[in-house]
Design a protein around this motif. Structure first.
Motif, mmCIF file in Angstrom:
data_model
loop_
_atom_site.group_PDB
_atom_site.id
_atom_site.type_symbol
_atom_site.label_atom_id
_atom_site.label_comp_id
_atom_site.label_asym_id
_atom_site.label_seq_id
_atom_site.Cartn_x
_atom_site.Cartn_y
_atom_site.Cartn_z
ATOM 1 N N SER A 99 1.230 -1.311 -0.271
ATOM 2 C CA SER A 99 -0.069 0.074 -0.421
ATOM 3 C C SER A 99 1.000 1.409 0.460
ATOM 4 O O SER A 99 1.669 1.535 0.624
ATOM 5 N N VAL A 122 -4.048 4.278 -1.807
ATOM 6 C CA VAL A 122 -5.376 4.574 -0.536
ATOM 7 C C VAL A 122 -6.176 5.949 -0.803
ATOM 8 O O VAL A 122 -6.131 6.910 -1.810
ATOM 9 N N ASP A 123 -6.926 5.593 -0.364
ATOM 10 C CA ASP A 123 -8.083 7.150 -0.165
ATOM 11 C C ASP A 123 -7.742 8.247 0.710
ATOM 12 O O ASP A 123 -6.868 8.013 1.097
ATOM 13 N N ASP A 129 -7.286 0.979 -1.315
ATOM 14 C CA ASP A 129 -7.783 0.720 -2.884
ATOM 15 C C ASP A 129 -8.214 -0.675 -2.622
ATOM 16 O O ASP A 129 -7.425 -1.231 -3.696
ATOM 17 N N ALA A 132 -8.596 -1.525 -6.486
ATOM 18 C CA ALA A 132 -7.313 -1.157 -7.307
ATOM 19 C C ALA A 132 -6.667 -2.391 -7.208
ATOM 20 O O ALA A 132 -5.664 -2.858 -8.644
#
Length: 391
Positions: A99, A122-123, A129, A132
Protein backbone atom coordinates in the motif's frame (compact mmCIF):
# COMPACT_ATOMS: atom_id res chain seq x y z
CA UNK A 1 11.18 22.41 40.34
CA UNK A 2 10.82 21.71 36.63
CA UNK A 3 7.60 20.01 35.60
CA UNK A 4 7.97 16.33 34.77
CA UNK A 5 8.13 15.62 31.05
CA UNK A 6 5.04 14.26 29.34
CA UNK A 7 5.60 11.50 26.79
CA UNK A 8 2.98 11.42 24.02
CA UNK A 9 4.92 9.52 21.36
CA UNK A 10 3.94 5.93 22.13
CA UNK A 11 3.82 4.95 18.45
CA UNK A 12 7.54 5.65 18.18
CA UNK A 13 8.17 3.44 21.19
CA UNK A 14 6.05 2.72 24.25
CA UNK A 15 7.65 3.23 27.67
CA UNK A 16 9.15 0.01 28.99
CA UNK A 17 6.74 -1.48 31.50
CA UNK A 18 7.86 -1.57 35.16
CA UNK A 19 7.46 -5.35 35.15
CA UNK A 20 9.59 -5.56 32.02
CA UNK A 21 12.35 -3.46 33.53
CA UNK A 22 12.40 -5.69 36.60
CA UNK A 23 12.48 -8.86 34.50
CA UNK A 24 15.31 -7.62 32.30
CA UNK A 25 17.34 -6.54 35.33
CA UNK A 26 16.94 -10.03 36.78
CA UNK A 27 17.75 -11.85 33.55
CA UNK A 28 20.90 -9.82 33.02
CA UNK A 29 22.27 -11.27 36.24
CA UNK A 30 21.98 -14.77 34.78
CA UNK A 31 23.96 -16.54 32.11
CA UNK A 32 23.30 -19.34 29.69
CA UNK A 33 22.94 -19.74 25.92
CA UNK A 34 19.51 -21.12 24.98
CA UNK A 35 21.21 -23.59 22.62
CA UNK A 36 23.25 -25.13 25.45
CA UNK A 37 22.13 -28.33 27.17
CA UNK A 38 23.30 -27.52 30.72
CA UNK A 39 20.94 -26.15 33.38
CA UNK A 40 21.71 -22.54 32.60
CA UNK A 41 21.08 -23.12 28.90
CA UNK A 42 17.84 -24.96 29.61
CA UNK A 43 16.62 -22.08 31.77
CA UNK A 44 17.38 -19.61 28.98
CA UNK A 45 15.56 -21.86 26.48
CA UNK A 46 12.56 -22.07 28.80
CA UNK A 47 12.36 -18.27 28.93
CA UNK A 48 12.45 -18.02 25.12
CA UNK A 49 9.78 -20.69 24.66
CA UNK A 50 7.51 -19.13 27.26
CA UNK A 51 7.76 -15.85 25.38
CA UNK A 52 6.98 -17.63 22.12
CA UNK A 53 3.70 -18.85 23.61
CA UNK A 54 2.83 -15.38 24.89
CA UNK A 55 3.48 -13.77 21.48
CA UNK A 56 1.32 -16.41 19.82
CA UNK A 57 -1.50 -15.74 22.29
CA UNK A 58 -1.35 -12.00 21.58
CA UNK A 59 -2.29 -12.57 17.93
CA UNK A 60 -4.30 -15.80 18.13
CA UNK A 61 -1.61 -17.99 16.59
CA UNK A 62 0.25 -21.19 17.38
CA UNK A 63 3.59 -20.96 19.13
CA UNK A 64 5.27 -23.07 16.44
CA UNK A 65 4.53 -20.30 13.93
CA UNK A 66 6.54 -17.65 15.86
CA UNK A 67 10.10 -16.77 14.82
CA UNK A 68 12.02 -14.19 16.83
CA UNK A 69 14.00 -11.40 15.15
CA UNK A 70 15.78 -8.24 16.27
CA UNK A 71 12.71 -6.08 15.58
CA UNK A 72 9.87 -5.26 13.23
CA UNK A 73 12.11 -4.07 10.42
CA UNK A 74 14.11 -7.28 10.28
CA UNK A 75 10.89 -9.26 10.48
CA UNK A 76 9.34 -7.48 7.51
CA UNK A 77 12.50 -7.54 5.40
CA UNK A 78 12.80 -11.26 6.07
CA UNK A 79 9.33 -12.18 4.86
CA UNK A 80 9.27 -9.82 1.86
CA UNK A 81 11.29 -12.21 -0.26
CA UNK A 82 10.57 -13.82 -3.65
CA UNK A 83 11.52 -17.42 -2.82
CA UNK A 84 9.28 -19.15 -0.29
CA UNK A 85 8.31 -22.79 0.01
CA UNK A 86 4.79 -24.22 0.14
CA UNK A 87 4.58 -27.55 1.99
CA UNK A 88 8.31 -27.93 1.43
CA UNK A 89 8.31 -27.23 -2.30
CA UNK A 90 9.74 -24.07 -3.94
CA UNK A 91 7.11 -21.39 -4.44
CA UNK A 92 8.38 -18.25 -6.15
CA UNK A 93 6.68 -14.86 -6.09
CA UNK A 94 7.31 -12.50 -8.96
CA UNK A 95 6.01 -9.20 -7.60
CA UNK A 96 5.44 -7.36 -4.34
CA UNK A 97 2.43 -5.08 -3.96
CA UNK A 98 2.46 -2.68 -1.01
CA UNK A 99 0.00 0.00 0.00
CA UNK A 100 1.05 3.62 -0.51
CA UNK A 101 1.14 4.25 3.25
CA UNK A 102 3.45 1.47 4.44
CA UNK A 103 6.32 1.85 6.89
CA UNK A 104 9.70 2.26 5.12
CA UNK A 105 10.70 -1.28 6.11
CA UNK A 106 7.92 -2.50 3.82
CA UNK A 107 7.73 0.32 1.29
CA UNK A 108 11.34 -0.25 0.24
CA UNK A 109 10.48 -3.75 -0.86
CA UNK A 110 12.43 -6.02 1.43
CA UNK A 111 14.41 -8.50 -0.70
CA UNK A 112 12.51 -7.88 -3.94
CA UNK A 113 14.28 -6.09 -6.80
CA UNK A 114 13.09 -2.48 -7.01
CA UNK A 115 11.47 -3.03 -10.41
CA UNK A 116 9.32 -5.81 -8.95
CA UNK A 117 7.77 -3.61 -6.24
CA UNK A 118 4.47 -1.84 -6.94
CA UNK A 119 2.35 0.57 -4.92
CA UNK A 120 -1.39 0.25 -4.40
CA UNK A 121 -3.19 3.61 -3.93
CA UNK A 122 -5.17 4.68 -0.88
CA UNK A 123 -8.12 7.01 -0.40
CA UNK A 124 -8.21 10.35 1.42
CA UNK A 125 -8.28 8.60 4.79
CA UNK A 126 -5.30 6.46 3.90
CA UNK A 127 -7.32 3.26 3.43
CA UNK A 128 -6.14 0.91 0.68
CA UNK A 129 -8.13 0.85 -2.57
CA UNK A 130 -9.41 -2.73 -2.68
CA UNK A 131 -10.67 -2.33 -6.22
CA UNK A 132 -7.26 -1.25 -7.48
CA UNK A 133 -5.65 -4.14 -5.61
CA UNK A 134 -8.09 -6.64 -7.10
CA UNK A 135 -7.56 -5.36 -10.63
CA UNK A 136 -3.76 -5.41 -10.40
CA UNK A 137 -3.67 -8.87 -8.87
CA UNK A 138 -5.94 -10.07 -11.65
CA UNK A 139 -3.52 -8.71 -14.25
CA UNK A 140 -0.57 -10.34 -12.51
CA UNK A 141 -2.33 -13.70 -12.32
CA UNK A 142 -3.38 -13.43 -15.99
CA UNK A 143 0.29 -12.95 -16.89
CA UNK A 144 1.13 -16.21 -15.12
CA UNK A 145 2.85 -14.52 -12.18
CA UNK A 146 2.41 -14.66 -8.42
CA UNK A 147 2.44 -11.76 -5.96
CA UNK A 148 2.99 -11.04 -2.30
CA UNK A 149 0.70 -8.34 -0.91
CA UNK A 150 1.80 -6.35 2.13
CA UNK A 151 -0.69 -4.06 3.86
CA UNK A 152 -0.22 -2.85 7.43
CA UNK A 153 -2.98 -3.54 9.93
CA UNK A 154 -2.84 -0.01 11.36
CA UNK A 155 -0.90 3.01 10.19
CA UNK A 156 1.88 4.30 12.41
CA UNK A 157 1.27 7.97 11.53
CA UNK A 158 -2.51 8.32 11.33
CA UNK A 159 -3.73 5.23 13.17
CA UNK A 160 -5.99 4.31 10.25
CA UNK A 161 -6.96 0.64 10.41
CA UNK A 162 -6.78 -1.20 7.11
CA UNK A 163 -9.36 -3.76 5.92
CA UNK A 164 -6.76 -6.52 6.10
CA UNK A 165 -9.30 -9.35 6.17
CA UNK A 166 -10.66 -8.06 2.85
CA UNK A 167 -7.12 -7.64 1.51
CA UNK A 168 -6.50 -11.30 2.40
CA UNK A 169 -9.73 -12.39 0.71
CA UNK A 170 -8.79 -10.53 -2.49
CA UNK A 171 -5.25 -11.87 -2.32
CA UNK A 172 -6.34 -15.49 -1.92
CA UNK A 173 -8.67 -15.17 -4.92
CA UNK A 174 -5.59 -14.43 -7.06
CA UNK A 175 -3.13 -16.86 -5.45
CA UNK A 176 -1.23 -14.16 -3.57
CA UNK A 177 0.54 -14.50 -0.25
CA UNK A 178 -0.56 -11.78 2.19
CA UNK A 179 1.61 -10.14 4.85
CA UNK A 180 0.37 -7.69 7.48
CA UNK A 181 2.66 -5.40 9.45
CA UNK A 182 0.88 -5.51 12.83
CA UNK A 183 3.55 -3.57 14.73
CA UNK A 184 1.29 -0.66 15.67
CA UNK A 185 -1.93 -2.66 15.99
CA UNK A 186 -0.84 -5.32 18.47
CA UNK A 187 -1.97 -4.51 21.99
CA UNK A 188 -4.10 -1.57 20.80
CA UNK A 189 -6.77 -3.60 19.07
CA UNK A 190 -7.72 -7.25 18.93
CA UNK A 191 -5.50 -9.12 16.45
CA UNK A 192 -6.44 -12.61 15.31
CA UNK A 193 -4.22 -14.19 12.69
CA UNK A 194 -6.77 -16.76 11.56
CA UNK A 195 -9.59 -14.24 11.54
CA UNK A 196 -7.58 -11.86 9.40
CA UNK A 197 -6.78 -14.66 6.98
CA UNK A 198 -3.23 -13.47 6.34
CA UNK A 199 -0.34 -15.86 5.80
CA UNK A 200 2.14 -13.98 7.96
CA UNK A 201 2.30 -10.94 10.20
CA UNK A 202 5.14 -9.12 11.93
CA UNK A 203 5.51 -7.55 15.38
CA UNK A 204 7.89 -5.43 17.46
CA UNK A 205 8.50 -5.60 21.21
CA UNK A 206 9.14 -1.96 22.00
CA UNK A 207 5.80 -0.83 20.59
CA UNK A 208 3.97 -2.69 23.36
CA UNK A 209 6.20 -1.84 26.31
CA UNK A 210 8.96 -4.38 25.81
CA UNK A 211 12.51 -3.27 25.11
CA UNK A 212 14.19 -2.50 21.83
CA UNK A 213 15.93 -5.40 20.12
CA UNK A 214 13.17 -7.99 19.72
CA UNK A 215 10.55 -8.61 17.07
CA UNK A 216 8.66 -11.54 15.67
CA UNK A 217 7.42 -13.16 12.50
CA UNK A 218 4.17 -15.07 13.01
CA UNK A 219 3.05 -17.52 10.32
CA UNK A 220 -0.39 -18.98 9.91
CA UNK A 221 -1.19 -22.62 9.22
CA UNK A 222 -1.13 -22.23 5.44
CA UNK A 223 1.96 -24.31 4.65
CA UNK A 224 4.18 -21.38 3.64
CA UNK A 225 7.76 -21.02 4.89
CA UNK A 226 9.98 -17.99 4.27
CA UNK A 227 13.67 -18.10 3.33
CA UNK A 228 15.97 -17.07 6.21
CA UNK A 229 17.52 -13.63 6.04
CA UNK A 230 20.29 -14.60 8.46
CA UNK A 231 21.90 -17.99 7.94
CA UNK A 232 24.44 -19.86 10.01
CA UNK A 233 23.43 -21.78 13.11
CA UNK A 234 20.21 -23.67 13.66
CA UNK A 235 18.53 -21.18 16.00
CA UNK A 236 14.79 -20.57 15.58
CA UNK A 237 14.42 -23.83 13.71
CA UNK A 238 16.96 -22.67 11.10
CA UNK A 239 14.62 -19.73 10.29
CA UNK A 240 16.86 -17.07 11.84
CA UNK A 241 20.48 -17.72 12.77
CA UNK A 242 22.17 -16.08 15.73
CA UNK A 243 21.99 -16.52 19.48
CA UNK A 244 18.64 -15.30 20.77
CA UNK A 245 18.55 -12.21 22.99
CA UNK A 246 17.00 -13.95 25.98
CA UNK A 247 16.32 -10.81 28.03
CA UNK A 248 14.72 -8.92 25.13
CA UNK A 249 12.64 -11.91 24.06
CA UNK A 250 11.46 -12.74 27.57
CA UNK A 251 10.54 -9.08 28.05
CA UNK A 252 8.63 -9.23 24.76
CA UNK A 253 6.62 -12.17 26.06
CA UNK A 254 5.77 -10.44 29.33
CA UNK A 255 4.80 -7.25 27.50
CA UNK A 256 2.60 -9.27 25.13
CA UNK A 257 0.76 -10.87 28.05
CA UNK A 258 0.10 -7.51 29.69
CA UNK A 259 -0.78 -5.81 26.38
CA UNK A 260 -3.35 -8.48 25.64
CA UNK A 261 -5.04 -7.78 28.99
CA UNK A 262 -4.97 -4.02 28.28
CA UNK A 263 -7.08 -4.26 25.13
CA UNK A 264 -10.12 -4.01 27.40
CA UNK A 265 -8.86 -0.55 28.43
CA UNK A 266 -8.72 0.82 24.90
CA UNK A 267 -12.18 2.49 24.99
CA UNK A 268 -10.87 4.72 27.79
CA UNK A 269 -7.76 5.48 25.73
CA UNK A 270 -9.98 6.37 22.76
CA UNK A 271 -12.00 8.73 24.95
CA UNK A 272 -8.81 10.59 25.89
CA UNK A 273 -7.78 10.73 22.24
CA UNK A 274 -11.15 12.28 21.45
CA UNK A 275 -10.62 14.87 24.19
CA UNK A 276 -7.24 15.71 22.66
CA UNK A 277 -8.83 16.24 19.26
CA UNK A 278 -11.59 18.37 20.76
CA UNK A 279 -8.95 20.56 22.41
CA UNK A 280 -7.08 20.92 19.12
CA UNK A 281 -10.25 21.98 17.31
CA UNK A 282 -11.26 24.35 20.09
CA UNK A 283 -7.94 26.21 19.96
CA UNK A 284 -7.48 25.90 16.19
CA UNK A 285 -10.80 25.53 14.35
CA UNK A 286 -9.10 25.13 10.98
CA UNK A 287 -7.01 22.18 12.17
CA UNK A 288 -7.06 19.11 9.94
CA UNK A 289 -7.42 15.76 11.74
CA UNK A 290 -6.12 13.12 9.34
CA UNK A 291 -7.92 9.81 8.73
CA UNK A 292 -10.82 11.02 10.87
CA UNK A 293 -13.25 9.29 8.51
CA UNK A 294 -11.64 5.88 8.94
CA UNK A 295 -11.56 3.36 11.75
CA UNK A 296 -8.47 4.28 13.76
CA UNK A 297 -6.34 3.03 16.58
CA UNK A 298 -7.71 4.37 19.87
CA UNK A 299 -4.44 6.05 20.84
CA UNK A 300 -3.44 8.00 17.73
CA UNK A 301 -4.17 11.52 16.48
CA UNK A 302 -2.48 12.94 13.39
CA UNK A 303 -3.18 16.59 12.65
CA UNK A 304 -1.85 19.78 11.09
CA UNK A 305 -2.50 23.48 11.59
CA UNK A 306 -2.43 25.60 8.43
CA UNK A 307 0.56 27.94 8.64
CA UNK A 308 2.26 26.13 11.53
CA UNK A 309 5.35 24.15 10.43
CA UNK A 310 5.84 20.84 12.16
CA UNK A 311 9.40 21.57 13.29
CA UNK A 312 8.31 24.85 14.92
CA UNK A 313 5.54 23.11 16.82
CA UNK A 314 7.77 20.19 17.87
CA UNK A 315 10.39 22.54 19.30
CA UNK A 316 7.74 24.51 21.16
CA UNK A 317 6.21 21.37 22.66
CA UNK A 318 9.62 19.97 23.55
CA UNK A 319 10.57 23.16 25.36
CA UNK A 320 7.27 22.86 27.23
CA UNK A 321 8.24 19.35 28.30
CA UNK A 322 5.95 17.40 25.95
CA UNK A 323 7.28 14.82 23.47
CA UNK A 324 5.32 14.52 20.21
CA UNK A 325 6.28 13.33 16.75
CA UNK A 326 6.14 14.85 13.28
CA UNK A 327 4.50 13.37 10.25
CA UNK A 328 7.30 14.77 8.10
CA UNK A 329 10.91 13.71 7.71
CA UNK A 330 13.72 16.16 8.35
CA UNK A 331 17.01 15.61 6.55
CA UNK A 332 19.91 18.02 6.18
CA UNK A 333 17.73 20.89 7.30
CA UNK A 334 15.13 20.22 4.62
CA UNK A 335 11.58 19.37 5.57
CA UNK A 336 9.76 16.95 3.31
CA UNK A 337 6.06 16.22 3.58
CA UNK A 338 5.09 12.87 5.04
CA UNK A 339 4.83 10.18 2.38
CA UNK A 340 1.72 8.87 4.12
CA UNK A 341 -0.04 12.23 4.01
CA UNK A 342 1.07 12.82 0.43
CA UNK A 343 -0.38 9.46 -0.61
CA UNK A 344 -3.65 10.52 1.02
CA UNK A 345 -3.77 13.59 -1.20
CA UNK A 346 -2.96 16.13 1.54
CA UNK A 347 -1.57 19.37 0.01
CA UNK A 348 2.19 19.70 0.45
CA UNK A 349 2.05 22.83 2.62
CA UNK A 350 -0.32 21.17 5.06
CA UNK A 351 1.51 17.83 4.98
CA UNK A 352 4.71 19.60 6.05
CA UNK A 353 2.90 20.58 9.23
CA UNK A 354 1.83 17.06 10.12
CA UNK A 355 2.06 16.22 13.83
CA UNK A 356 1.24 13.03 15.71
CA UNK A 357 0.08 12.57 19.27
CA UNK A 358 0.12 8.94 20.41
CA UNK A 359 -0.80 7.92 23.93
CA UNK A 360 -1.19 4.77 26.03
CA UNK A 361 -3.06 3.22 28.93
CA UNK A 362 -1.06 5.20 31.50
CA UNK A 363 -1.89 8.55 29.87
CA UNK A 364 -4.41 10.15 32.25
CA UNK A 365 -6.87 13.03 32.23
CA UNK A 366 -4.32 15.39 33.78
CA UNK A 367 -1.97 14.64 30.88
CA UNK A 368 -4.71 15.47 28.41
CA UNK A 369 -5.44 18.73 30.23
CA UNK A 370 -1.76 19.65 30.15
CA UNK A 371 -1.54 18.97 26.43
CA UNK A 372 -4.66 21.04 25.78
CA UNK A 373 -3.36 24.02 27.73
CA UNK A 374 0.06 23.81 26.11
CA UNK A 375 -1.38 23.53 22.62
CA UNK A 376 -3.65 26.54 23.19
CA UNK A 377 -0.68 28.58 24.39
CA UNK A 378 1.55 27.55 21.48
CA UNK A 379 -1.19 28.37 18.99
CA UNK A 380 -1.71 31.79 20.62
CA UNK A 381 2.05 32.46 20.65
CA UNK A 382 2.35 31.63 16.95
CA UNK A 383 -0.59 33.88 16.19
CA UNK A 384 0.99 36.78 18.06
CA UNK A 385 4.45 36.17 16.58
CA UNK A 386 3.29 36.08 12.99
CA UNK A 387 0.68 38.79 13.36
CA UNK A 388 -1.93 36.63 11.68
CA UNK A 389 -3.81 33.64 12.99
CA UNK A 390 -2.11 30.38 12.05
CA UNK A 391 -5.25 28.39 12.71
Amino acid sequence: MAEERLYMDWNAGAPARPSVRALVADLLTRTGNPSSVHAEGRAARAAVEAARREIAALVGAEAKGVTFTSGGTEASVTVLAPDWTLFGRPHRFDRLLVSAVEHPSVARGGRFPADRVETVPVDGDGVVDLGALDRRLGEIAAAGERAIVSVMLANNETGAVQPVAEVARVGRAHGALVHADAVQAAGRMAVDLAGLGVDVLTLSAHKIGGIQGAGAIVRGAHGFAFPPLLTGGGQEGFARAGTESVAAIAAFGLAAREALAEIAEMPAVAARRDRIEAAIRAAAPSAAIFAAGAARLPNTTAFAIPGLPAETALIAFDLAGIALSAGSACSSGKVRPSGVLTAMGVPEALAKGGLRVSIGPTTDDADVDRFAATFARINADMTKRHGTKVA
